[in-house]
Design a protein around this motif. Structure first.
Motif, mmCIF file in Angstrom:
data_model
loop_
_atom_site.group_PDB
_atom_site.id
_atom_site.type_symbol
_atom_site.label_atom_id
_atom_site.label_comp_id
_atom_site.label_asym_id
_atom_site.label_seq_id
_atom_site.Cartn_x
_atom_site.Cartn_y
_atom_site.Cartn_z
ATOM 1 N N MET A 85 0.830 -1.208 0.000
ATOM 2 C CA MET A 85 0.000 0.000 0.000
ATOM 3 C C MET A 85 0.863 1.256 0.000
ATOM 4 O O MET A 85 0.488 2.289 -0.550
ATOM 5 C CB MET A 85 -0.935 -0.001 1.204
ATOM 6 C CG MET A 85 -1.965 -1.115 1.166
ATOM 7 S SD MET A 85 -3.169 -1.010 2.527
ATOM 8 C CE MET A 85 -4.352 0.151 1.807
ATOM 9 N N PRO A 89 0.571 3.318 -3.883
ATOM 10 C CA PRO A 89 -0.671 3.906 -3.352
ATOM 11 C C PRO A 89 -1.727 4.131 -4.428
ATOM 12 O O PRO A 89 -2.920 4.008 -4.137
ATOM 13 C CB PRO A 89 -0.202 5.228 -2.728
ATOM 14 C CG PRO A 89 1.096 5.536 -3.388
ATOM 15 C CD PRO A 89 1.728 4.209 -3.681
ATOM 16 N N THR A 90 -1.315 4.436 -5.650
ATOM 17 C CA THR A 90 -2.333 4.749 -6.652
ATOM 18 C C THR A 90 -3.031 3.508 -7.200
ATOM 19 O O THR A 90 -4.038 3.620 -7.888
ATOM 20 C CB THR A 90 -1.720 5.536 -7.839
ATOM 21 O OG1 THR A 90 -0.662 4.751 -8.405
ATOM 22 C CG2 THR A 90 -1.168 6.872 -7.375
ATOM 23 N N ARG A 92 -4.463 1.181 -5.365
ATOM 24 C CA ARG A 92 -5.623 0.864 -4.510
ATOM 25 C C ARG A 92 -5.874 -0.638 -4.440
ATOM 26 O O ARG A 92 -6.997 -1.116 -4.655
ATOM 27 C CB ARG A 92 -6.886 1.583 -5.025
ATOM 28 C CG ARG A 92 -6.662 3.058 -5.325
ATOM 29 C CD ARG A 92 -6.381 3.847 -4.063
ATOM 30 N NE ARG A 92 -7.567 3.931 -3.249
ATOM 31 C CZ ARG A 92 -8.519 4.855 -3.394
ATOM 32 N NH1 ARG A 92 -8.386 5.788 -4.317
ATOM 33 N NH2 ARG A 92 -9.559 4.873 -2.595
#
Lengths: 254, 254
Positions: A85, A89-90, A92
């Protein structure tokens, strides 16, 4: 829309539609491992950690939503998810843990539909084998390394038939020579490791070399007890090593 | 030895003697942060994470031995400890979590002797402030930013008097504009952040800029809800970011 005959849309399609909106324009990551195996995580990808008590790590059974601290337990599944994560992060990603203490290969098979296939994972990681060894040595089952291998092969074939695009990750079963793990365990775990490697290769799965990694990590400054107190379950240091080894093997490390 | 008058040896000395044997010849790590603050972890160093529910993260109160999964909870304290154990295996560090939900600065003061000083940490990390804000806004206490600042200053002075060599780490309190956190929270959290920074600087503490890190992390692809669902508690992604930010700020990252 005909309410009596709604169009057939799988959970995955519904989920991915949402994910596609949430991460519009974000390209999937494609990592290349040292051994040439490629792991691709698409936006919204579902990652599932399956196995026994080492995977379980104290998770709460009533917390089955993705990426939940308590639902992931406090072991390598949590640490690996946290790293993923933080690194991606992008994307998801949606991570789940469905490990259950005491499970051998036959126990996974018995609950595979609801606890693996129904989750439609894009990446499915499995760690199983130490209980097969333990049950054999203690006479708790009549399992053999052959039945472990054939059971594991059937599980992966069943998975491939249901989820043709899923990336499979097979983790090497391992023990430490301490606690309840004595000399008699070693030829058994070695045979089970070799069996797991064979089915992994046949299935085109990523291989995570845990026993090898732990063998390398055990030194005079960091003896067995730094990594495991009972011979079967890793310490937190051991789980941290497992997370790093997993991320390296899949090519998803930072 | 006179059994009636045993020589006075502190728990720390006893522990360190053991640690020195276990890691004989291993040099301490000395990391230099971007801001010139140096964190040195000696072999066998004790690390303590103190704070409120964000630090607590579901830890079990009956698991108070060092480096215990369940004793560390499932948040940034666990992830940070796992990273430290993986990065510095030969140091054999001993990490504890003593966060308690709902704690404001006065609650920490009330339990500081047994839950901080008695552990004789070599590195003490504190995250407190969001409950001070919440209690003020909700009328649950008559605390102010001034009483937060003076209480925090007293706590650090008391710590410095008892543990002159301990490395202090002060973590920036933070919120997210979602859930129960509305506009009225922002000037309050900003004032508390500034107060925490002042006492950190006075005490020569390492500063961990959490609000700044989260503000930077919030983007269109990763809106507030990726990091926190209720405005106060981070998601697992948020805890992962916290662990990384803490390791960067202390200079202890890999």
């Amino acid at each position: 829309m005909d309410a009596a005959n709604p169009p057939t849309v799988s959970r995955r399609e519904v989920f991915r539609a949402g994910a596609a909106i949430a991460v519009a324009g974000v390209a999937a990551t494609k990592a290349q491992t040292a051994h040439g195996a490629a792991v691709s995580l698409s936006p919204g990808a579902t990652v599932l950690f399956q196995g026994d008590s080492i995977t379980y790590a104290g998770r709460l059974f009533n917390k089955q939503i993705a990426n939940d601290f308590q639902g992931l337990g406090c072991g390598y599944a949590l640490i690996t998810t946290a790293q993923l994560m933080d690194t991606y992060p992008t994307l998801r990603i949606q991570c789940h843990n469905r490990g259950i203490s005491g499970n051998a290969i036959s126990d996974l098979a018995n609950r595979w539909q609801e606890d693996a296939l129904d989750l439609e994972p894009d990446l499915l990681s499995i760690l199983v084998g130490v209980n097969d060894v333990w049950y054999k040595l203690s006479g708790k089952s009549d399992g053999t390394v052959d039945s472990y291998e054939s059971g594991y092969r059937e599980l992966l074939e069943r998975t491939r038939a249901a989820l043709s695009e899923t990336t499979l990750v097979v983790c090497e079963p391992f023990v430490f020579r301490t606690g309840s793990v004595g000399d008699s365990w070693m030829p058994e775990i070695n045979a089970h490791r070799a069996a797991a490697k064979r089915v992994a290769d046949e299935a085109g799965a990523i291989w995570v070399p845990y026993q090898t990694a732990f063998n390398d990590a055990i030194t005079e400054a960091n003896p067995v007890e730094y990594w495991s107190s009972d011979g079967v379950h890793p310490t937190l240091a051991g789980h941290a090593l497992m997370a790093r080894t997993w991320l390296d093997a899949t090519g998803l490390a930072k």
